[in-house]
Design a protein around this motif. Sequence first.
Motif, PDB file in Angstrom:
ATOM      1  N   ALA A 290       0.872  -1.182   0.000  1.00 15.86           N
ATOM      2  CA  ALA A 290       0.000   0.000   0.000  1.00 15.86           C
ATOM      3  C   ALA A 290       0.899   1.219   0.000  1.00 15.86           C
ATOM      4  O   ALA A 290       1.934   1.236   0.674  1.00 15.86           O
TER       5      ALA A 290
ATOM      6  N   GLN B 280       0.806   5.726  -0.498  1.00 11.39           N
ATOM      7  CA  GLN B 280       0.122   6.988  -0.749  1.00 11.39           C
ATOM      8  C   GLN B 280       0.784   7.698  -1.927  1.00 11.39           C
ATOM      9  O   GLN B 280       2.015   7.670  -2.052  1.00 11.39           O
TER      10      GLN B 280
ATOM     11  N   LYS C 257      -9.924  -6.376   1.571  1.00 11.02           N
ATOM     12  CA  LYS C 257      -8.606  -6.339   2.225  1.00 11.02           C
ATOM     13  C   LYS C 257      -7.727  -5.268   1.575  1.00 11.02           C
ATOM     14  O   LYS C 257      -7.101  -4.468   2.266  1.00 11.02           O
TER      15      LYS C 257
ATOM     16  N   SER D  65      -9.033  -1.819   2.567  1.00 10.84           N
ATOM     17  CA  SER D  65      -8.615  -1.430   3.919  1.00 10.84           C
ATOM     18  C   SER D  65      -7.169  -0.949   3.934  1.00 10.84           C
ATOM     19  O   SER D  65      -6.841   0.037   4.606  1.00 10.84           O
ATOM     20  N   LEU D  66      -6.307  -1.626   3.193  1.00 11.08           N
ATOM     21  CA  LEU D  66      -4.905  -1.217   3.115  1.00 11.08           C
ATOM     22  C   LEU D  66      -4.776   0.163   2.459  1.00 11.08           C
ATOM     23  O   LEU D  66      -4.004   1.010   2.927  1.00 11.08           O
TER      24      LEU D  66
ATOM     25  N   LYS E 132      -7.098   2.554   2.251  1.00 12.19           N
ATOM     26  CA  LYS E 132      -7.658   3.579   3.162  1.00 12.19           C
ATOM     27  C   LYS E 132      -6.682   3.877   4.293  1.00 12.19           C
ATOM     28  O   LYS E 132      -6.505   5.030   4.677  1.00 12.19           O
ATOM     29  N   GLY E 133      -6.043   2.842   4.804  1.00  9.81           N
ATOM     30  CA  GLY E 133      -5.056   3.039   5.865  1.00  9.81           C
ATOM     31  C   GLY E 133      -3.883   3.875   5.407  1.00  9.81           C
ATOM     32  O   GLY E 133      -3.407   4.758   6.127  1.00  9.81           O
ATOM     33  N   ALA E 134      -3.408   3.617   4.186  1.00  8.12           N
ATOM     34  CA  ALA E 134      -2.289   4.395   3.636  1.00  8.12           C
ATOM     35  C   ALA E 134      -2.719   5.839   3.401  1.00  8.12           C
ATOM     36  O   ALA E 134      -1.947   6.766   3.632  1.00  8.12           O
TER      37      ALA E 134
ATOM     38  N   CYS F 262      -5.082   7.485   5.064  1.00  7.25           N
ATOM     39  CA  CYS F 262      -5.302   8.124   6.368  1.00  7.25           C
ATOM     40  C   CYS F 262      -4.009   8.415   7.111  1.00  7.25           C
ATOM     41  O   CYS F 262      -3.999   9.193   8.054  1.00  7.25           O
ATOM     42  N   SER F 263      -2.914   7.791   6.692  1.00 11.82           N
ATOM     43  CA  SER F 263      -1.643   8.003   7.379  1.00 11.82           C
ATOM     44  C   SER F 263      -1.026   9.356   7.035  1.00 11.82           C
ATOM     45  O   SER F 263       0.014   9.706   7.537  1.00 11.82           O
TER      46      SER F 263
END
Length: 160
Positions: A65, A67, A148, A151-152, A154-156, A158-159
């Motif tokens: 993942a 950004q 899955k 989620s990865l 979105k997590g990247a 949001c970081s």
Amino acid sequence: MEASASAKLFGKEISSVDIRGEGVGGSVSRRIVLVTDGAWLSRSLLGAFAWVAIDQNGVCMHSQAKQIRAHSAAMVEILAGVKALEWASMQGVSEVVIQTDCLEFVRCARSPEFAHPLLQPLLYDFISLCSKVLLVRVIKVCRNVVKKAHSLAKGALCSY
């Protein structure tokens, strides 16, 4: 390279494209599934792509993942496919199934010359990578299948 169009399965149209490459992949026939997704914020032009590699036994082999800056959601989705296929070609895989919830990715992979000009360089990179394996199938799946990778991504995103 040769591309084929969508087919019907149980009366429902399933959009997919097969791209046959000239490469031989590894010496042993290996098939993997690459589940890809992306997330994009139009206000900031920030996006994130993610992909998960699943082997023939359903085991997660690898994931990534990252950004990025992107001009559209489709750009992020296509970049996920490019990066996943880049990894797969380095692993000596002979057949790849890319699962995406982005119909535009499937359509653009089938006819990159008709894609938005900002997407064409990525699509031509993708087609070039396809030549390194025997078969790449890009298939549109429902969002639940890519959760899955979603989620990865979105997590990247949001970081930030």
